[in-house]
Design a protein around this motif. Structure first.
Motif, short mmCIF file in Angstrom:
data_model
loop_
_atom_site.label_atom_id
_atom_site.label_comp_id
_atom_site.label_asym_id
_atom_site.label_seq_id
_atom_site.Cartn_x
_atom_site.Cartn_y
_atom_site.Cartn_z
N SER A 1 18.75 6.27 -4.13
CA SER A 1 17.85 7.14 -4.58
C SER A 1 18.11 8.35 -3.81
CB SER A 1 16.28 6.54 -4.44
OG SER A 1 15.31 7.70 -4.53
N PRO A 2 17.62 9.68 -4.29
CA PRO A 2 17.99 10.79 -3.59
C PRO A 2 16.69 11.27 -2.57
CG PRO A 2 17.47 11.62 -5.61
CD PRO A 2 17.39 10.04 -5.86
N ALA A 3 15.43 10.62 -2.70
CA ALA A 3 14.40 10.93 -2.29
C ALA A 3 13.36 9.86 -2.17
CB ALA A 3 13.74 12.42 -2.91
N GLY A 4 12.50 10.29 -1.45
CA GLY A 4 11.47 9.01 -1.49
C GLY A 4 9.89 9.49 -0.57
N LEU A 5 8.88 8.64 -0.80
CA LEU A 5 7.63 8.98 -0.06
C LEU A 5 7.14 7.69 0.53
CD1 LEU A 5 5.85 10.97 -2.74
CD2 LEU A 5 6.95 11.80 -0.76
N LEU A 6 6.58 7.72 1.74
CA LEU A 6 5.84 6.31 2.19
C LEU A 6 4.68 6.65 2.26
CD1 LEU A 6 5.82 3.79 3.70
CD2 LEU A 6 6.19 5.04 5.80
N LEU A 7 3.80 5.73 1.41
CA LEU A 7 2.21 5.69 1.35
C LEU A 7 1.86 4.66 2.32
CD1 LEU A 7 1.87 6.32 -2.28
CD2 LEU A 7 2.14 7.97 -0.73
N ALA A 8 0.74 4.97 3.21
CA ALA A 8 0.36 3.95 4.11
C ALA A 8 -1.28 3.79 4.19
CB ALA A 8 0.54 4.54 5.61
N PRO A 9 -1.69 2.72 4.39
CA PRO A 9 -3.28 2.69 4.25
C PRO A 9 -4.02 3.36 5.04
CG PRO A 9 -2.11 0.43 4.55
CD PRO A 9 -1.30 1.39 4.65
N GLY A 10 -5.15 4.01 4.49
CA GLY A 10 -5.91 4.98 5.26
C GLY A 10 -7.05 4.50 5.88
N GLY B 1 2.50 -0.73 3.73
CA GLY B 1 3.03 0.75 3.10
C GLY B 1 3.53 0.41 1.53
N VAL B 2 3.61 1.52 0.88
CA VAL B 2 4.37 1.67 -0.23
C VAL B 2 5.43 2.61 -0.45
CG1 VAL B 2 4.05 1.91 -2.92
CG2 VAL B 2 2.51 0.67 -1.63
N VAL B 3 6.70 2.35 -0.55
CA VAL B 3 7.88 3.45 -0.84
C VAL B 3 8.00 3.89 -2.18
CG1 VAL B 3 10.19 4.01 -0.54
CG2 VAL B 3 8.86 2.57 1.20
N VAL B 4 7.68 5.14 -2.51
CA VAL B 4 8.00 5.85 -3.78
C VAL B 4 9.30 6.35 -3.83
CG1 VAL B 4 7.00 7.28 -5.44
CG2 VAL B 4 5.54 6.38 -4.04
N LEU B 5 10.03 5.88 -4.79
CA LEU B 5 11.71 6.10 -4.96
C LEU B 5 11.79 7.04 -6.03
CD1 LEU B 5 13.14 2.78 -4.37
CD2 LEU B 5 12.99 4.54 -2.78
N ALA B 6 12.49 8.15 -5.72
CA ALA B 6 13.09 9.11 -6.66
C ALA B 6 14.13 8.54 -7.56
CB ALA B 6 13.40 10.39 -6.17
N ARG B 7 14.27 9.08 -8.70
CA ARG B 7 15.13 8.55 -9.85
C ARG B 7 16.45 8.93 -9.12
NH1 ARG B 7 12.97 10.15 -13.63
NH2 ARG B 7 11.89 8.25 -14.50
N PRO B 8 17.47 8.07 -9.29
CA PRO B 8 18.95 8.28 -8.89
C PRO B 8 19.88 9.29 -10.09
CG PRO B 8 18.81 6.06 -9.53
CD PRO B 8 17.43 6.66 -9.51
N THR B 9 20.89 9.76 -9.80
CA THR B 9 21.63 10.41 -10.80
C THR B 9 23.11 9.76 -10.79
OG1 THR B 9 20.53 12.49 -10.42
CG2 THR B 9 22.61 12.52 -11.49
N PRO B 10 23.50 9.15 -11.94
CA PRO B 10 23.08 9.04 -12.99
C PRO B 10 21.70 7.97 -13.05
CG PRO B 10 24.93 7.94 -13.06
CD PRO B 10 24.92 8.57 -11.76
N ALA B 11 20.75 7.98 -14.06
CA ALA B 11 19.69 6.98 -13.98
C ALA B 11 20.05 5.74 -14.45
CB ALA B 11 18.81 7.61 -14.92
N ARG B 12 19.36 4.63 -14.02
CA ARG B 12 19.79 3.40 -14.47
C ARG B 12 18.56 2.60 -14.51
NH1 ARG B 12 19.88 -0.16 -10.26
NH2 ARG B 12 20.20 0.54 -8.13
#
Length: 720
Positions: free
Chosen positions: A344-353, A433-444
């Motif tokens: 994955s080329p990018a991502g986010l980390l969401l943590a409990p507030g 936490g929760v990691v949000v992954l961006a779609r890779p290229t090429p997508a699968r």
């Protein structure tokens, strides 16, 4: 071996396959003779057996119609292959450690010699007289014993070998298993039908070809690395055909068995079963779930894994252990570690507030402007924590919702085309936490191996983050201990100063000669003493851990206007909206909180842009907002640094004001919310319960609930 007359097409087939088998066996014998070292002590026996097999195949090709005279060469070939198996056992010394090997080999050799003797001594059997059924059954029985014994020895040759020896032994074991497996079927059919199956016997040359190919592969260099790697699509289609074929075979067998039941209902039972089986096939075979299960099972058990787990683990460890770059905090490295696994080329980390929601904690190659302040709700946190489900966002967009995850995924994630998957990080059944992954290229698309690896990587990352949080809490506690000790010293000095000022005031009363001066001095000294005593009381509360503030009815608008008036001569502070209301609070504490927030807004603003105050009523609580249009703060600063002690963006600041403001608001049973964007400004919202909600608060305290959860429940009911 004898047989009945065979038709011309089968005779031609036997001649063609026999010729091909003879040529291939002879060529293999010559080729392997030059590579004898590959087979060790079994090389000579192997070459000899191939020569006998080539002669036997030539005899099959040259036999006249309706007659077979290959018994002598077939027996010599079988004796040779039995010797090959025994010599292969001796290659790793198992012929001495396994006592039954030699007797079994000798017994099978004796049976083959006995069969050869019967054929040589019985002219009728050689001449092909079809009337000699007892001799045929005896001959077939002896051949069956040899075929079964050979298969058992070939199986034990491979299954009992050491792992390193199996790389070599698999090829000869496969070759001999193929040869004797064909003979087992051939002679079983002959025994059951009580006649020689000439059609099947015409294909004996095919079994010889199947024998030669694995032996040649085993003699070739690099045969240890040879693997059968059919594509996943071919394997799935082949397995599907096998399942369908097995289904029809079973259906035919049961229907045929029902025909023997007899009676008037036999035909009804047959048709009833066929109808039921057809209905079951129409329901089950097109099932996507069944096809998916079959595909996953085949891939999981027949193929090499997609990932090189050693390389993935080394890369994961290097990424998480890279502490040399201070610009890459642990949370950002955690996102990168998961993203690297899935390409994955990018991502986010969401943590409990602070209030159970999921907020942005870190990003890696992802624009921050696209992430709202509350990234995911508290309901999403509870769902992911209880299920540990890795959410495929592409499936959700396609309408697939097998586990009820659609209700917890916010719309901004579904609208974001880059968002690909949510990977929960769970540590001891708690979501860190929760990691949000961006779609890779090429997508699968995800498969079972992606889910397995991401799930275990998520648990490992959760342990890293939990350990980091514990270490940060311990460091903070240590610094607080030091801070408390320092405050105790300051308190002691202030107490002495207050005592001195009080004594000065009393002496001034007694000794001052000028009444006017004495009066002014007394007023000044008494005011200073009062202020110092108030400061001493507040510091004492911090050192002792704080106590519950005495709450009373306070006019929120009056406090807001008073605070605005204090700053009006220094900086433009405006009151934009002021709903008349009374809140349960401590007036001094509320004033202190607002003074701190307004001062922060002034410090962050430029060009005399006003700081705006507002009071609004919403349900059971009042909201006092402090809004500025200053430089703003980043999400990382708001989450990790704003409410941390000893962290300040001001030159010479002590970094305790924001924490003090939040704790004072909490002591008044309220909460402090922050919404800030870099370059746009900040909004601080102080939410306090209305004075009319005092009875509800007391009931909640007795039940062990909180004001915030009650407000949330009422809001949920209103929405529902």
């Amino acid at each position: 071996m004898i047989g009945a007359a065979v038709s011309l097409p089968w005779a031609i087939a036997g001649a063609v396959t026999g010729t091909a088998a003879a040529v291939s066996a002879a060529v293999a014998a010559v080729w392997i003779a030059g590579r004898r070292e590959r087979f060790g002590s079994a090389a000579l026996a192997l070459v000899t057996s191939l020569v006998f097999t080539a002669v036997w195949s030539a005899a099959i090709a040259a036999a006249p119609l309706g007659e077979t005279r290959q018994g002598l060469f077939e027996s010599l070939s079988n004796l040779g292959w039995l010797l090959v198996v025994y010599r292969l056992f001796s290659g790793d010394g198992r012929h001495t450690s396994l006592a039954p090997i030699r007797p079994v080999a000798l017994a099978l050799g004796f049976v083959e010699i006995l069969h050869l003797g019967i054929e040589l001594l019985d002219p009728a059997l050689i001449a092909g007289a079809a009337a000699q059924e007892p001799m045929l059954r005896l001959s077939v029985t002896l051949r069956l014993l040899v075929a079964i014994g050979g298969l058992v020895m070939a199986h034990n040759l491979y299954s009992g070998a050491a792992p390193q020896a199996r790389q070599f032994l698999r090829w000869p074991a496969l070759a001999l298993g193929t040869l004797w497996g064909f003979e087992l079927n051939l002679y079983t059919v002959a025994y059951l039908s009580k006649t020689w199956p000439v059609e099947l016997a015409a294909l004996q040359g095919v079994s010889v070809l199947a024998l030669v190919v694995p032996l040649v592969l085993g003699a070739a260099r690099g045969s240890e690395q040879l693997r059968f790697r059919p594509s996943r699509k071919v394997t799935f289609q082949s397995a599907s055909l096998l399942v369908i074929g097995g289904y029809f075979a079973a259906m035919y067998g049961v229907a045929h068995w029902l025909s023997f039941v007899g009676g008037n209902f036999s035909r009804l039972l047959e048709f009833g079963f066929l109808i039921a089986a057809s209905v079951a096939a129409l329901l089950l075979l097109p099932s996507r779930r069944l096809r998916g299960w079959l595909r996953v099972t085949l891939v999981k058990h027949l193929f090499q894994h997609r990932y090189d787990y050693r390389e993935e683990w080394l890369r994961f460890t290097r990424t998480m252990g890279n502490c040399e770059d201070p610009a890459s905090p642990l949370e950002q490295r955690a996102v990168q570690a998961v993203a690297d696994i899935a390409d994955s080329p990018a991502g986010l980390l969401l943590a409990p507030g602070d209030h159970g929601e999921l907020v942005l904690a870190a990003q890696w190659n992802w624009p921050l402007s696209e992430v709202p302040g509350e990234a995911m709700s508290a309901q999403a946190l509870a769902f992911l924590e209880s299920t540990g489900l890795i959410v495929d966002l592409d499936d959700l967009r396609a309408g697939k919702n097998e586990h009820g995850e659609a209700i917890i995924v916010p719309q901004w994630l579904l609208d974001e085309p880059r968002a690909w998957a949510l990977v929960p990080l769970i540590h001891f059944d708690r979501l860190t936490g929760v990691v949000v992954l961006a779609r890779p290229t090429p997508a699968r698309r995800f498969d079972w191996e992606d889910f397995d690896l991401l799930r275990i990587a998520g648990r490992q990352l959760a342990s890293y983050l939990a350990e980091h949080a514990v270490q940060a809490a311990l460091a903070e506690a240590s610094r607080f201990d030091d801070f408390h000790r320092r405050i105790a010293f300051v308190m002691h000095d202030i107490k002495n100063l207050a005592s001195q000022l009080s004594l000065l005031a009393r002496n001034a009363e007694l000794h001052s000669d000028n009444p006017a001066f004495r009066a002014d001095m007394l007023v000044t000294l008494r005011n200073s003493a009062d202020k110092l005593n108030n400061l001493l009381a507040r510091l004492s509360r911090y050192v002792s851990g704080g106590g519950a503030e005495r709450l009373e009815k306070v006019d929120a608008c009056g406090v807001v206007r008073q605070v605005a008036a204090q700053f009006r001569e220094q900086y433009p502070v405006m009151v934009a909206e002021c709903d008349s209301c009374e809140v349960l609070a401590n007036r001094e504490s509320l004033e202190q909180v607002l003074v701190h927030l307004v001062q922060n807004g002034i410090d962050a603003s430029i060009n005399e842009v006003p700081v705006v105050l507002a009071v609004t009523v919403d349900g059971l609580h009042a909201c006092i907002e402090v809004v500025d249009s200053g430089c703003g703060m980043s999400p990382e600063f708001v989450r990790d640094r704003l409410f941390k002690p000893f962290v300040s963006s001001k030159q010479g600041g002590f970094g305790i004001g924001a924490l003090e403001a939040r704790e004072l608001v909490r002591a008044m049973r309220g909460r402090l919310d922050v919404d800030s964007r870099e370059g746009l400004g900040s909004r601080f919202a102080v939410r306090l319960p209305l004075a009319g909600a005092e009875g509800i608060l007391e009931a909640l305290e007795q039940s062990g609930d909180t004001f915030e959860s009650a407000v949330g429940s009422l809001t949920d009911r209103k929405v529902a």
